[in-house]
Design an enzyme around this catalytic site. Structure first.
Site, PDB file in Angstrom:
ATOM      1  N   ASP A 546       0.832  -1.204   0.000  1.00  0.00           N
ATOM      2  CA  ASP A 546       0.000   0.000   0.000  1.00  0.00           C
ATOM      3  C   ASP A 546       0.865   1.252   0.000  1.00  0.00           C
ATOM      4  O   ASP A 546       0.532   2.244  -0.631  1.00  0.00           O
ATOM      5  CB  ASP A 546      -0.944   0.005   1.217  1.00  0.00           C
ATOM      6  CG  ASP A 546      -0.208  -0.170   2.541  1.00  0.00           C
ATOM      7  OD1 ASP A 546       0.934  -0.672   2.523  1.00  0.00           O
ATOM      8  OD2 ASP A 546      -0.764   0.187   3.588  1.00  0.00           O
ATOM      9  N   GLU A 552       3.585  -0.173   7.695  1.00  0.00           N
ATOM     10  CA  GLU A 552       2.464  -0.861   7.081  1.00  0.00           C
ATOM     11  C   GLU A 552       3.037  -1.695   5.930  1.00  0.00           C
ATOM     12  O   GLU A 552       3.299  -2.853   6.110  1.00  0.00           O
ATOM     13  CB  GLU A 552       1.405   0.144   6.614  1.00  0.00           C
ATOM     14  CG  GLU A 552       0.120  -0.544   6.248  1.00  0.00           C
ATOM     15  CD  GLU A 552      -1.133   0.139   6.787  1.00  0.00           C
ATOM     16  OE1 GLU A 552      -1.042   1.106   7.540  1.00  0.00           O
ATOM     17  OE2 GLU A 552      -2.226  -0.330   6.419  1.00  0.00           O
ATOM     18  N   ASP A 559      -6.373  -2.364  -2.636  1.00  0.00           N
ATOM     19  CA  ASP A 559      -5.574  -1.396  -3.394  1.00  0.00           C
ATOM     20  C   ASP A 559      -5.098  -2.036  -4.697  1.00  0.00           C
ATOM     21  O   ASP A 559      -5.133  -1.424  -5.764  1.00  0.00           O
ATOM     22  CB  ASP A 559      -4.351  -0.957  -2.578  1.00  0.00           C
ATOM     23  CG  ASP A 559      -4.720  -0.374  -1.216  1.00  0.00           C
ATOM     24  OD1 ASP A 559      -5.559  -0.975  -0.526  1.00  0.00           O
ATOM     25  OD2 ASP A 559      -4.164   0.666  -0.842  1.00  0.00           O
ATOM     26  N   TRP A 612     -11.821  -5.849  -0.907  1.00  0.00           N
ATOM     27  CA  TRP A 612     -10.459  -6.364  -0.684  1.00  0.00           C
ATOM     28  C   TRP A 612     -10.454  -7.853  -1.019  1.00  0.00           C
ATOM     29  O   TRP A 612      -9.720  -8.295  -1.885  1.00  0.00           O
ATOM     30  CB  TRP A 612     -10.028  -6.095   0.767  1.00  0.00           C
ATOM     31  CG  TRP A 612      -9.453  -4.722   0.909  1.00  0.00           C
ATOM     32  CD1 TRP A 612      -8.146  -4.412   1.121  1.00  0.00           C
ATOM     33  CD2 TRP A 612     -10.147  -3.469   0.814  1.00  0.00           C
ATOM     34  NE1 TRP A 612      -7.991  -3.048   1.162  1.00  0.00           N
ATOM     35  CE2 TRP A 612      -9.185  -2.445   0.968  1.00  0.00           C
ATOM     36  CE3 TRP A 612     -11.472  -3.104   0.584  1.00  0.00           C
ATOM     37  CZ2 TRP A 612      -9.517  -1.095   0.922  1.00  0.00           C
ATOM     38  CZ3 TRP A 612     -11.810  -1.750   0.548  1.00  0.00           C
ATOM     39  CH2 TRP A 612     -10.835  -0.773   0.710  1.00  0.00           C
ATOM     40  N   GLU A 817      -2.170   9.184  -0.418  1.00  0.00           N
ATOM     41  CA  GLU A 817      -3.202   8.296   0.127  1.00  0.00           C
ATOM     42  C   GLU A 817      -4.565   8.987   0.136  1.00  0.00           C
ATOM     43  O   GLU A 817      -5.584   8.375  -0.132  1.00  0.00           O
ATOM     44  CB  GLU A 817      -2.814   7.916   1.559  1.00  0.00           C
ATOM     45  CG  GLU A 817      -3.808   6.985   2.227  1.00  0.00           C
ATOM     46  CD  GLU A 817      -3.251   6.379   3.505  1.00  0.00           C
ATOM     47  OE1 GLU A 817      -2.334   6.974   4.093  1.00  0.00           O
ATOM     48  OE2 GLU A 817      -3.736   5.303   3.906  1.00  0.00           O
ATOM     49  N   HIS A 838       0.934   6.214  -2.220  1.00  0.00           N
ATOM     50  CA  HIS A 838      -0.141   5.225  -2.127  1.00  0.00           C
ATOM     51  C   HIS A 838      -0.755   5.117  -3.516  1.00  0.00           C
ATOM     52  O   HIS A 838      -1.429   6.028  -3.959  1.00  0.00           O
ATOM     53  CB  HIS A 838      -1.190   5.758  -1.147  1.00  0.00           C
ATOM     54  CG  HIS A 838      -1.468   4.858  -0.005  1.00  0.00           C
ATOM     55  ND1 HIS A 838      -0.617   4.714   1.059  1.00  0.00           N
ATOM     56  CD2 HIS A 838      -2.528   4.053   0.263  1.00  0.00           C
ATOM     57  CE1 HIS A 838      -1.139   3.865   1.936  1.00  0.00           C
ATOM     58  NE2 HIS A 838      -2.297   3.435   1.464  1.00  0.00           N
TER      59      HIS A 838
HETATM   60  C1  BGC Z   1      -3.951   0.942   4.002  1.00  0.00           C
HETATM   61  C2  BGC Z   1      -4.810   0.969   2.795  1.00  0.00           C
HETATM   62  C3  BGC Z   1      -5.717  -0.205   2.927  1.00  0.00           C
HETATM   63  C4  BGC Z   1      -6.588   0.120   4.097  1.00  0.00           C
HETATM   64  C5  BGC Z   1      -7.715  -0.790   4.313  1.00  0.00           C
HETATM   65  C6  BGC Z   1      -4.804   1.196   5.183  1.00  0.00           C
HETATM   66  O1  BGC Z   1      -4.135   1.303   6.349  1.00  0.00           O
HETATM   67  O2  BGC Z   1      -2.880   1.811   3.901  1.00  0.00           O
HETATM   68  O3  BGC Z   1      -4.208   1.203   1.634  1.00  0.00           O
HETATM   69  O4  BGC Z   1      -6.380  -0.586   1.815  1.00  0.00           O
HETATM   70  O5  BGC Z   1      -5.825   0.278   5.259  1.00  0.00           O
HETATM   71  O6  BGC Z   1      -8.562  -0.237   5.153  1.00  0.00           O
END
Ligand code: BGC
Length: 968
Positions: A546, A552, A559, A612, A817, A838
């Site tokens: 991400d 993370e 994504d 997702w 993001e 992002h």
């Molecule tokens: C990530 C996102 C992800 C999301 C899901 C985030 O913390 O960075 O890209 O899809 O969480 O809720």
């Protein structure tokens, strides 16, 4: 990132040169018009150490002439290049196969065995049945196919307690260094030397003072409890006659180090590190083959193993030798690398360097015995992807000193990697490098958004003169580096940016002429496209992450699915996603749902979410469309059907949203938040639709039928709940209409009115976005599909919040993001979740290729495609795009004048494109000045809306429409 990196080509030439191969046509007959190039095996160029016993071939056809098709092909496969050239192939002669196919062709010759070196070439017959010349010879080698091929055991080093930094709250430990020495036999020439290597953690292998290979972050990130990859390297050139030293440095990596947001959520989720194990280990096997047929194996082995000889213990039939007391002895120690962690960074005390430890003759008397590690639980397989490598060196464009002795280097763009430090000073001087994406208004480094990722590298000088250091088991997402502790004032070249990411080859580029010049470094859409590319490469880091900076960096499936098509236009992501789809499958939850991220180090409070988990279905389908890959569908089929069963159960009787888990909805939406259940149900239906398509592609007619039926039922339930009588949706939002139309949920008779309502909503919103990552990925394609090209362009060119342009005029060098991650007036958004790299909202890159340039897939693998550019309302005077598909290089450029258009297109040999020329009638279209009726390779197909559509065969064409939009 060098465009169309020539490196693999050079490597291939080098290999062939080394082997003494020259190319000679062997058939003196009519040479056909085709030319087979770009030979690949399992998507890779000359791969080393694969473990697929029926690998797939592909090549690309070119021709100087138009309209050339492949009517047949022949593949020859042999164990030596000479056998290929003299026509006596020993592995496979496919014979003349009548087929137009140029990819996904399976090897079906003699059984391929461990360690084999394989050479192949191909030729293609054209439509006049004339064979081409043989292609250049390509190569691959087989890895270790049987567990009994592994003599090496897993070894590691338990760091002495006194070296563990108890005060360090992160409990980062020094990296182990492991070494052995061996002698080659002198009586015979070394023919070939190969290393097979895997690790729990990350490894760097060393042979005689040099690094082995150019890959980093090996053996990659997987669910190590399920699978762990090995790599194969040809080290023939690195082995020396006589005495040799062989060693490894290990690091915790994803296996034992910090992963994801474990530390930020301490106490809420179950752990912050050591998700797969606590102790690193390596298994390496160096095999030296001599001209006289002898073979010598140097493998990682512990003392204990040496005594009980595991090969014989596990495999009593084995005739492998028992070790002598004084050979293959491995010893270990710590060294200068005091800390190394992907998220936290590295600390290197160069005073502790064991100079010469990786060379023969080093005095290792003080080193300790290594420890035997249990085998990891996962299966050991050959790495199927494209490893992380250094891609580029980036020079800083500015250096500031916001406070005395604190220097900030600006690299001009936000990328992933590290820096190479150059320094000279007194022993013990400590230089600290901190990484960040942005600066505060006072010029200091902004690190709040990194959360628990320390992202700090520290170098301690040995005082020996010019010193240079490159961290290698850590990476950061950054544009700025803060340097403190530097002796004196650092030169601008004291730190050089080293961009690292998976080496997916770039295959797409697009340029916009007459783009909006808003006064920034590059015009608006040009900069936006740059930002998309930058962010993709920064995040394709063994898995599609991400973001590359905060704690993370995980493979979020949502994504990835919204962005996939953009990524595949820009780079060859075939092998990269082949690897990651296995990670997605390995992360599938026991009851069938796909996880929110893969690999899955820890379970969050929630397991799965619509948008997702659906990545598990959408991605294989898209990979099939892009590369024609049915094997991937077969490989995932059981997993896919398990997922669909789960959804069916979870959707219950009302056939709507699968219950349970998390429901992220239109993640990070601004403005109206479309009902999350609406989105969930839409995805469920879409999965069913795609499953039916995939079942059909695999010839599973019954399954296709039942998925189609269920799709109709779910669609009916969806419409009953969400469609109003006037054709509007209860969710009257940009996201709702875009998704319902894209996912084929709208009743046909209402489609146009749904799209018109969407256009209206955009206008009502001041031609600005009101979407999150799910909605926005479908918005522009749907607007233009239903005739609202003008509105789509308005959104693209918008610079007011929320829009893509807004980030650009606020100085973005990457995709953010959030739509408002930063504003000049308001500063930074809440740093707890605010990444500046992002890729998800960069999904508009797809539309740039599919609609502005107009290149889109009609048949899987681009055997048929279309070129349908949106020219009339375009705010550009011209566009020029190219995309190297699996079927060859496609180009689409256009320029427009008041009422005329020129379109230059390049169609690969052996493919057909539907080319849409904007024209009021066929009579106003010419090709290089010729009447279109007489042009070779071009056949009129139909009039569709404002376009005249032609079927165009391979070749280069220049169409001209003198009345493109209106009758003069
Ligand atoms: C990530 C996102 C992800 C999301 C899901 C985030 O913390 O960075 O890209 O899809 O969480 O809720």
């Amino acid at each position: 990132m060098s465009y169309y990196s020539i490196f693999p080509k050079l490597m291939r030439v080098a290999i062939l040169f080394f082997l003494g191969i020259t190319y000679q046509p062997i058939f003196a007959q009519n040479v056909g018009a085709l030319n087979a190039i770009d030979l690949r095996v399992e998507y890779l160029e000359n791969p080393v150490g694969i473990d697929i016993t029926n690998p797939r071939f592909s090549w690309v056809l070119t021709s100087e002439e138009r309209a050339k098709k492949q009517s047949a092909y022949q593949i020859l496969v042999a164990s030596s290049p000479n056998l290929l050239d003299n026509g006596s192939v020993d592995l496979w002669n496919s014979g003349k196969v009548i087929s137009s196919t140029t990819n996904q062709i399976e090897y079906s010759g003699k059984t391929l065995e461990s360690r084999m070196q394989v050479y192949w070439k191909v030729r293609s017959w054209d439509n006049d049945d004339n064979p081409s010349e043989w292609s250049d010879i390509a190569y691959w080698s087989m890895g270790l196919l049987n567990f009994s091929d592994w003599e090496a055991g897993w070894i590691g080093f338990d760091i002495p307690a006194e070296e563990l930094d108890q005060d360090n709250d992160l409990e980062l430990a020094p990296s182990p260094y492991l070494r052995t020495e061996f002698e080659t036999k002198l009586e015979s020439k070394i023919e070939r030397a190969t290393v097979y290597v895997s690790a729990m953690g990350l490894f760097e292998l060393r042979l005689n003072g040099e690094r082995i290979g150019e890959d980093y972050f090996t053996p990659g990130w997987t669910d190590y409890h399920k699978r762990i990859y090995y790599f194969t390297y040809d080290v023939t050139e690195q082995v020396e006659e006589g005495a040799n030293a062989f060693g490894a440095i290990l690091s915790d990596g994803w296996y034992a180090g910090y992963v994801g947001y474990g530390r930020t959520l301490k106490g809420i989720i179950d752990g912050e590190r050591n998700f797969w194990g606590r102790k690193t280990g390596v298994r390496a096997q160096l095999e030296i083959e001599y001209a006289d047929g002898d073979k010598q194996i140097i493998s990682t082995v512990s003392d204990l193993q040496r005594r009980i000889n595991p090969v014989q213990a596990f495999n009593p039939q084995s005739s492998e030798k028992v070790y002598n007391d004084n050979e293959n002895i491995w010893v270990a120690s710590t060294g200068p690398l005091r800390e190394s962690d992907i998220l936290m960074g590295e600390t290197y005390d160069s005073r502790l360097e064991n100079l010469g430890w990786d060379r023969a003759g080093f005095d290792d008397a003080g080193w300790q015995p290594v420890t035997w590690r249990s085998n990891p639980r996962g299966v050991v397989e050959a790495y199927p992807g494209v490893p992380v490598q250094i891609q580029d060196e980036i020079r800083a464009i500015a250096r500031t000193e916001p406070s005395p002795g604190t220097y900030i280097f600006d690299f001009g763009k936000n990328f992933a990697g590290v820096v190479r430090l150059r320094v000279r000073g007194d022993a013990g001087t400590k230089v600290v490098l901190r990484y960040g994406e942005m600066l505060h208004t006072d010029g200091s480094l902004m690190t709040e958004n990194l959360r628990a990722a320390r992202s700090t590298d520290t170098y301690i000088l040995n005082g020996g003169g010019d010193e240079s250091w490159l961290p290698q088991f850590t990476y950061h997402g950054f544009q700025f580096v803060e340097v403190t502790g530097y002796p004196g004032v650092p030169e601008i070249e004291a730190v050089i940016g080293i961009a690292m990411n998976s080496s997916t080859q770039q295959v797409g580029e697009i340029e916009f002429e007459g783009d909006l010049n808003w006064g920034g470094p590059a015009p608006l859409v040009t900069q936006l496209f740059e930002n998309i590319k930058t962010t993709q490469f920064a995040n394709f880091f063994d898995v599609p992450t991400d973001c590359p900076q905060r704690d993370e960096r995980m493979g979020w499936t949502g994504d990835a699915q919204v962005y996939f098509r953009t990524s595949a236009y820009i780079a060859d992501v075939s092998a990269f996603f082949t690897k990651w789809m296995r990670d997605v499958r390995d992360a599938q939850l026991p009851y069938g749902a796909y996880s929110n991220y893969a690999p899955i180090p820890f379970q969050h409070a929630f397991d799965f979410s619509p948008g997702w988990m659906d990545g598990g279905v959408i991605l294989p389908y898209m990979l099939y469309r892009t590369y024609g890959d049915k094997r991937l569908l077969e490989e995932h089929w059981n997993s896919l059907t398990d997922f669909m069963e789960f959804q069916k159960r979870a959707a219950g009787d009302n056939n709507l949203r699968p219950q349970g888990g998390q429901n992220f909805g239109d993640w990070l939406v601004v403005g109206y938040n479309t009902d999350k259940d609406f989105i969930a149900s839409a995805y469920y239906a879409y999965d069913l639709y795609l499953m039916a398509e995939m079942a059909e592609a695999l010839g599973k007619a019954d399954e296709a039928r039942s998925y189609r039926e269920l799709f109709s039922e779910v669609k009916a339930a969806f419409l009953e709940k969400y469609l109003l009588e006037n054709g509007k949706l209860t969710e009257d939002s940009q996201t709702a209409y875009s998704m319902a139309l894209a996912m084929r949920l709208y009743p046909e008779e209402f489609e146009q009115s749904g799209a018109d309502r969407l256009a209206e909503l955009v206008i009502e919103n001041g031609s600005r976005l009101e979407t999150g990552i799910a909605g926005v990925s479908h918005l522009l394609p749907i607007l233009s599909k239903y005739g609202h090209e003008d509105i789509a362009y308005r959104l693209l060119m918008q610079t007011e919040y929320p829009s893509w342009g807004y980030s650009v005029i606020n100085g973005a060098t990457s995709i953010w993001e959030r739509w408002n991650s930063y504003t000049k007036e308001g500063g930074f958004m809440d740093p707890t979740m605010n990444s500046f790299s992002h890729y998800a909202n960069g999904s508009v890159g797809e539309w740039m290729f599919s609609d502005i340039a107009g290149i889109d897939i009609n048949q899987p693998g681009y055997t048929k495609f279309e070129i349908k550019p949106l020219i009339k309302e375009a705010p550009f005077s011209g566009v020029s795009a190219e995309h190297k598909s699996i079927s060859g290089m496609i180009k689409s450029s256009w320029t427009k004048h008041a009422n005329s258009v020129t379109m230059e297109v390049s169609i690969p040999a052996n493919t057909t494109a539907e080319v849409y020329v904007p024209a009021v009638s066929i009579d106003v279209v010419t090709e290089r000045g010729d009447n279109i009726a007489n042009v070779e390779g071009v056949v009129f197909n139909r009039i569709e809306g404002r376009y005249v559509v032609f079927d165009v065969q391979g070749g280069q064409y220049k169409f001209m429409s003198s009345e493109a939009f209106e009758r003069l």
